[in-house]
Motif scaffolding. Structure first.
Motif, PDB file in Angstrom:
ATOM      1  N   MET A 189      -8.562   4.109   9.070  1.00  0.00           N
ATOM      2  CA  MET A 189      -7.920   3.059   8.283  1.00  0.00           C
ATOM      3  C   MET A 189      -6.433   3.009   8.652  1.00  0.00           C
ATOM      4  O   MET A 189      -5.861   4.029   8.960  1.00  0.00           O
ATOM      5  N   PRO A 190      -5.775   1.895   8.672  1.00  0.00           N
ATOM      6  CA  PRO A 190      -6.252   0.581   8.261  1.00  0.00           C
ATOM      7  C   PRO A 190      -6.916  -0.213   9.384  1.00  0.00           C
ATOM      8  O   PRO A 190      -7.349  -1.339   9.166  1.00  0.00           O
ATOM      9  N   ASP A 191      -7.004   0.370  10.581  1.00  0.00           N
ATOM     10  CA  ASP A 191      -7.560  -0.382  11.720  1.00  0.00           C
ATOM     11  C   ASP A 191      -8.971  -0.883  11.457  1.00  0.00           C
ATOM     12  O   ASP A 191      -9.318  -2.000  11.844  1.00  0.00           O
ATOM     13  N   ALA A 192      -9.804  -0.082  10.795  1.00  0.00           N
ATOM     14  CA  ALA A 192     -11.185  -0.502  10.520  1.00  0.00           C
ATOM     15  C   ALA A 192     -11.204  -1.716   9.601  1.00  0.00           C
ATOM     16  O   ALA A 192     -12.009  -2.642   9.799  1.00  0.00           O
ATOM     17  N   ILE A 193     -10.311  -1.754   8.610  1.00  0.00           N
ATOM     18  CA  ILE A 193     -10.234  -2.906   7.702  1.00  0.00           C
ATOM     19  C   ILE A 193      -9.749  -4.134   8.462  1.00  0.00           C
ATOM     20  O   ILE A 193     -10.289  -5.237   8.308  1.00  0.00           O
ATOM     21  N   ALA A 216     -16.776  -1.547   6.700  1.00  0.00           N
ATOM     22  CA  ALA A 216     -15.639  -1.177   7.557  1.00  0.00           C
ATOM     23  C   ALA A 216     -15.690   0.332   7.755  1.00  0.00           C
ATOM     24  O   ALA A 216     -15.551   1.085   6.791  1.00  0.00           O
ATOM     25  N   TRP A 236       0.820  -1.204   0.000  1.00  0.00           N
ATOM     26  CA  TRP A 236       0.000   0.000   0.000  1.00  0.00           C
ATOM     27  C   TRP A 236       0.858   1.260   0.000  1.00  0.00           C
ATOM     28  O   TRP A 236       0.510   2.258  -0.632  1.00  0.00           O
ATOM     29  N   GLU A 255     -11.438  -5.552  -1.037  1.00  0.00           N
ATOM     30  CA  GLU A 255     -11.749  -4.380  -0.233  1.00  0.00           C
ATOM     31  C   GLU A 255     -11.994  -3.228  -1.203  1.00  0.00           C
ATOM     32  O   GLU A 255     -11.225  -3.024  -2.141  1.00  0.00           O
ATOM     33  N   GLY A 270     -15.165   1.835   4.107  1.00  0.00           N
ATOM     34  CA  GLY A 270     -14.824   0.809   3.136  1.00  0.00           C
ATOM     35  C   GLY A 270     -15.804  -0.344   3.217  1.00  0.00           C
ATOM     36  O   GLY A 270     -16.675  -0.392   4.100  1.00  0.00           O
ATOM     37  N   TYR A 319     -12.470   0.844  -1.086  1.00  0.00           N
ATOM     38  CA  TYR A 319     -12.349   2.002  -0.211  1.00  0.00           C
ATOM     39  C   TYR A 319     -13.259   3.105  -0.724  1.00  0.00           C
ATOM     40  O   TYR A 319     -13.106   3.593  -1.843  1.00  0.00           O
ATOM     41  N   GLU A 332     -12.613   7.129   5.807  1.00  0.00           N
ATOM     42  CA  GLU A 332     -12.959   6.282   6.952  1.00  0.00           C
ATOM     43  C   GLU A 332     -14.113   5.348   6.626  1.00  0.00           C
ATOM     44  O   GLU A 332     -14.912   5.005   7.496  1.00  0.00           O
TER      45      GLU A 332
END
Length: 144
Positions: A95-99, A91, A34, A125, A133, A127, A131
């Motif tokens: 991000m990326p915690d939510a994913i 999600a 990424w 995924e 996804g 996006y 915030e």
């Protein structure tokens, strides 16, 4: 989560081969993928995709991850998202915690018996915003 029919499409971008076990340690390849994507992508207003494909087996085996954008045709490098039935998991949050949290929800969901199971063809995924996804998991009827 909601079941949806997805028409196949192409995503153009760079790819790495990894596994969930490899991603839990400091040598994970997905953050670097990424990072390279964001460094090389001049137009960040395009919708971005993370595509999981070419599964060796199941969640314990190796798979490819492609970070990219929707493409009009089969381009190299890139990957084709298969047409079919998918479960969509939202999600929301930083991000990326939510994913990452949503993937944990997905693994927990599929740890239980349902009338369907993961197809291990393509998952992706999408996006939708900074915030927001959605993770789409390919499914098939459960084998008897």
């Amino acid at each position: 989560m909601k079941q949806q029919q997805i028409a196949g499409f192409y995503v153009s971008g760079a790819c790495v081969r990894t596994s969930n076990a490899a991603e839990t340690g400091p040598g994970g390849r997905i953050p670097g993928l990424w990072g390279s994507f964001f460094a090389s992508q001049p137009d960040l207003s395009q919708r971005m995709y993370g595509v999981y494909s070419h599964y060796e087996s199941d969640l314990h085996g190796e798979f490819n991850v492609t970070a990219g954008v929707k493409a009009g045709t089969d381009t190299q490098p890139g990957v084709h998202i298969q047409s079919g039935s998918y479960l969509a998991f939202p999600a929301q949050g930083a991000m990326p915690d939510a994913i990452i949290q949503t993937w944990q929800t997905i693994w927990e969901h599929f740890a239980h018996q349902h009338e369907y199971e993961r197809a291990y063809g393509t998952d992706f995924e999408e996006y939708l915003g900074p915030e927001s996804g959605m993770i789409y998991i390919g499914i098939k009827p459960r084998s008897l």
